[in-house]
Design a protein around this motif. Structure first.
Motif, short mmCIF file in Angstrom:
data_model
loop_
_atom_site.label_atom_id
_atom_site.label_comp_id
_atom_site.label_asym_id
_atom_site.label_seq_id
_atom_site.Cartn_x
_atom_site.Cartn_y
_atom_site.Cartn_z
N ALA A 49 -37.05 -5.97 -1.64
CA ALA A 49 -37.64 -4.73 -1.12
C ALA A 49 -36.72 -3.60 -1.57
N GLY A 50 -36.63 -3.42 -2.86
CA GLY A 50 -35.67 -2.58 -3.56
C GLY A 50 -35.11 -3.45 -4.68
N THR A 51 -33.89 -3.17 -5.13
CA THR A 51 -33.29 -3.96 -6.20
C THR A 51 -31.84 -4.27 -5.87
N ASN A 52 -31.46 -5.54 -6.01
CA ASN A 52 -30.05 -5.94 -5.95
C ASN A 52 -29.54 -5.98 -7.38
N TYR A 53 -28.37 -5.41 -7.59
CA TYR A 53 -27.70 -5.50 -8.88
C TYR A 53 -26.42 -6.30 -8.67
N PHE A 54 -26.22 -7.31 -9.49
CA PHE A 54 -24.99 -8.10 -9.51
C PHE A 54 -24.25 -7.64 -10.76
N ILE A 55 -23.09 -7.02 -10.58
CA ILE A 55 -22.40 -6.38 -11.70
C ILE A 55 -20.99 -6.93 -11.82
N LYS A 56 -20.64 -7.40 -13.03
CA LYS A 56 -19.26 -7.82 -13.32
C LYS A 56 -18.52 -6.59 -13.82
N VAL A 57 -17.42 -6.25 -13.12
CA VAL A 57 -16.65 -5.05 -13.44
C VAL A 57 -15.22 -5.44 -13.80
N HIS A 58 -14.76 -4.95 -14.94
CA HIS A 58 -13.36 -5.15 -15.35
C HIS A 58 -12.53 -4.08 -14.65
N VAL A 59 -11.47 -4.52 -13.94
CA VAL A 59 -10.65 -3.56 -13.20
C VAL A 59 -9.20 -3.54 -13.71
N GLY A 60 -8.99 -4.05 -14.92
CA GLY A 60 -7.66 -3.98 -15.53
C GLY A 60 -7.05 -5.36 -15.73
N GLY A 61 -6.25 -5.49 -16.77
CA GLY A 61 -5.61 -6.76 -17.07
C GLY A 61 -6.65 -7.85 -17.29
N TYR A 64 -11.29 -9.18 -12.81
CA TYR A 64 -12.67 -8.72 -12.71
C TYR A 64 -13.11 -8.81 -11.25
N ILE A 65 -14.07 -7.99 -10.90
CA ILE A 65 -14.68 -8.02 -9.57
C ILE A 65 -16.18 -8.11 -9.77
N HIS A 66 -16.85 -8.91 -8.95
CA HIS A 66 -18.31 -8.98 -8.97
C HIS A 66 -18.83 -8.15 -7.80
N LEU A 67 -19.75 -7.25 -8.10
CA LEU A 67 -20.34 -6.39 -7.09
C LEU A 67 -21.79 -6.78 -6.84
N ARG A 68 -22.24 -6.64 -5.61
CA ARG A 68 -23.68 -6.70 -5.32
C ARG A 68 -24.04 -5.34 -4.74
N VAL A 69 -24.87 -4.61 -5.47
CA VAL A 69 -25.25 -3.25 -5.11
C VAL A 69 -26.75 -3.24 -4.81
N PHE A 70 -27.12 -2.62 -3.70
CA PHE A 70 -28.53 -2.53 -3.32
C PHE A 70 -29.05 -1.12 -3.56
N PRO A 74 -37.65 3.91 -4.05
CA PRO A 74 -37.51 5.37 -4.25
C PRO A 74 -37.97 6.22 -3.06
N HIS A 75 -39.06 5.84 -2.42
CA HIS A 75 -39.56 6.68 -1.31
C HIS A 75 -38.67 6.65 -0.07
N GLU A 76 -37.73 5.68 -0.01
CA GLU A 76 -36.81 5.61 1.13
C GLU A 76 -35.65 6.60 0.99
N ASN A 77 -35.41 7.06 -0.24
CA ASN A 77 -34.41 8.10 -0.51
C ASN A 77 -33.04 7.78 0.11
N GLN A 78 -32.56 6.55 -0.11
CA GLN A 78 -31.26 6.11 0.41
C GLN A 78 -30.23 6.04 -0.72
N ALA A 79 -28.97 6.21 -0.36
CA ALA A 79 -27.89 6.10 -1.35
C ALA A 79 -27.70 4.62 -1.72
N LEU A 80 -27.11 4.39 -2.88
CA LEU A 80 -26.75 3.03 -3.29
C LEU A 80 -25.75 2.45 -2.30
N THR A 81 -25.87 1.16 -2.01
CA THR A 81 -25.00 0.50 -1.05
C THR A 81 -24.28 -0.66 -1.71
#
Length: 98
Positions: A49-61, A64-70, A74-81
């Motif tokens: 009910a929206g989109t989950n993004y699973f993102i691998k992020v390089h944070v140095g050396g 890495y960190i894996h993020l889950r961002v929701f 669009p009509h709910e007009n909420q910030a990314l979480t």
């Protein structure tokens, strides 16, 4: 994309980097540290009910960190979480649902 099923892993795009950048401060607050390097490397997405993004992020050396961002619908007009994250990941660690 099928509802509920994550996509295969894809290289990060400018849009995915932008999404990661928008939740970086949420992660830094939760981890109580700053990340001078924060480069999205790859991602999967999952339509819910929206989109989950699973993102691998390089944070140095070799770290890495894996993020889950929701992203709400669009009509709910909420910030990314930043829904969840996993630390102490390596470049070869596969992105999976968490």
């Amino acid at each position: 994309m099928m509802c509920g099923a994550p996509t295969s892993t894809q290289p990060a795009t400018d849009e995915i980097q932008h999404i990661a950048d928008q939740v970086k401060s949420q992660l830094e607050k939760k981890e109580n540290k700053t990340f001078p390097v924060f480069k999205a490397m790859s991602f999967k997405s999952q339509l819910v009910a929206g989109t989950n993004y699973f993102i691998k992020v390089h944070v140095g050396g070799d770290v890495y960190i894996h993020l889950r961002v929701f992203r709400s619908l669009p009509h709910e007009n909420q910030a990314l979480t930043l829904s969840d994250y996993q630390t102490n990941k390596a470049q070869h660690d596969e992105l999976s649902y968490f």
